[in-house]
Every structure is written in C-alpha cells, then in structure tokens.
Scaffold this motif. Structure first.
Motif, mmCIF file in Angstrom:
data_model
loop_
_atom_site.group_PDB
_atom_site.id
_atom_site.type_symbol
_atom_site.label_atom_id
_atom_site.label_comp_id
_atom_site.label_asym_id
_atom_site.label_seq_id
_atom_site.Cartn_x
_atom_site.Cartn_y
_atom_site.Cartn_z
ATOM 1 N N ARG A 49 17.927 5.980 35.795
ATOM 2 C CA ARG A 49 16.645 5.121 35.799
ATOM 3 C C ARG A 49 15.990 5.150 34.224
ATOM 4 O O ARG A 49 15.337 4.031 33.799
ATOM 5 N N PHE A 50 16.375 6.046 33.476
ATOM 6 C CA PHE A 50 15.787 6.242 32.218
ATOM 7 C C PHE A 50 16.899 6.596 31.243
ATOM 8 O O PHE A 50 17.968 7.125 31.617
ATOM 9 N N THR A 58 21.255 9.600 29.562
ATOM 10 C CA THR A 58 20.397 9.134 30.761
ATOM 11 C C THR A 58 19.872 10.286 31.840
ATOM 12 O O THR A 58 20.468 11.286 31.668
ATOM 13 N N TRP A 59 19.034 9.763 32.453
ATOM 14 C CA TRP A 59 18.428 10.509 33.438
ATOM 15 C C TRP A 59 17.954 9.765 34.880
ATOM 16 O O TRP A 59 17.481 8.739 34.810
ATOM 17 N N SER A 60 18.472 10.238 36.084
ATOM 18 C CA SER A 60 17.937 9.551 37.286
ATOM 19 C C SER A 60 16.591 9.490 37.591
ATOM 20 O O SER A 60 16.289 8.887 38.540
ATOM 21 N N GLY A 61 15.733 10.193 37.004
ATOM 22 C CA GLY A 61 14.384 10.515 37.418
ATOM 23 C C GLY A 61 14.015 11.419 38.249
ATOM 24 O O GLY A 61 13.109 11.652 38.938
ATOM 25 N N ARG A 62 15.103 12.061 38.862
ATOM 26 C CA ARG A 62 14.801 12.997 40.044
ATOM 27 C C ARG A 62 15.090 14.564 39.331
ATOM 28 O O ARG A 62 16.021 14.831 38.452
ATOM 29 N N PRO A 65 12.972 16.708 34.125
ATOM 30 C CA PRO A 65 13.643 15.794 33.075
ATOM 31 C C PRO A 65 14.594 16.651 32.026
ATOM 32 O O PRO A 65 14.428 17.973 31.872
ATOM 33 N N ARG A 89 6.498 6.778 30.926
ATOM 34 C CA ARG A 89 6.718 7.948 30.166
ATOM 35 C C ARG A 89 8.180 7.881 29.378
ATOM 36 O O ARG A 89 8.139 8.284 28.353
ATOM 37 N N ALA A 92 13.143 2.735 30.336
ATOM 38 C CA ALA A 92 13.914 2.390 31.415
ATOM 39 C C ALA A 92 15.398 2.057 31.143
ATOM 40 O O ALA A 92 15.755 1.534 29.866
#
Length: 95
Positions: A49-50, A58-62, A65, A89, A92
């Motif tokens: 997602r980010f 990248t990071w899934s947002g879960r 962080p 924050r 995207a």
C-alpha cells in the motif's frame, strides 16, 4: 487407548503424567512422542500500500512500519513531501 493417551498426554500436569507412566508400566524418565504441531496457514502475499520513492521499499500497511519508513519520517525529503500531502503518513504505492 495408547493413541488417546499420546494425543492428550501433555494436557496432564507433571504429577499426573508420572502417575500415568507408573500405572502403564512405562519408566518415569521416558517421554511420549511429541504432538505434531498444527501447520500454520501460510500468509498470502499482501499487496503493498505504501512505498518509498528513493529506495523502492514497499510496505503492506499491516503491522509495524519497517525501519526504513520510520527513518524516512525524520528526513528533509519527508518534510517536503508532507507539505504536499498533509493528511497521509506515507506515499501510496502506485503499482
């Protein structure tokens, strides 16, 4: 009976386990085979997602962080980006 005992043996207290071993004639030091652990469901690949434009991370947002995202928050680049996106924050992921 043996299968039932092996399946439920670890649910008993150590004192109860010792009494069970004595009653069935097993030595007090022998241990029954360990239970097979239930296989955990594999996590599905989460879509990111980010992302960080400079590194491509990248990071899934879960969950928490990643360290790279937390480190980026204190930089000048983050401050400049935040001026353009005050309600978000992290950037995207566009992919």
């Amino acid at each position: 009976m043996k299968l039932l005992l092996e399946a439920c043996f670890e649910d008993f207290s150590p004192a109860q386990q010792r009494k069970i071993r004595e009653s069935i004639g097993a030595s007090a030091t022998s241990k029954p085979p360990k239970r097979a652990k239930a296989a955990r469901a594999q996590k599905e690949d989460l879509t990111p997602r980010f992302w960080l434009p400079f590194s491509g991370e990248t990071w899934s947002g879960r969950g928490r962080p990643p360290k790279a995202f937390l480190a980026w928050e204190g930089t000048v680049a983050h401050t400049e980006w935040k001026k353009q996106h005050p309600d978000v924050r992290f950037p995207a992921y566009a992919g």
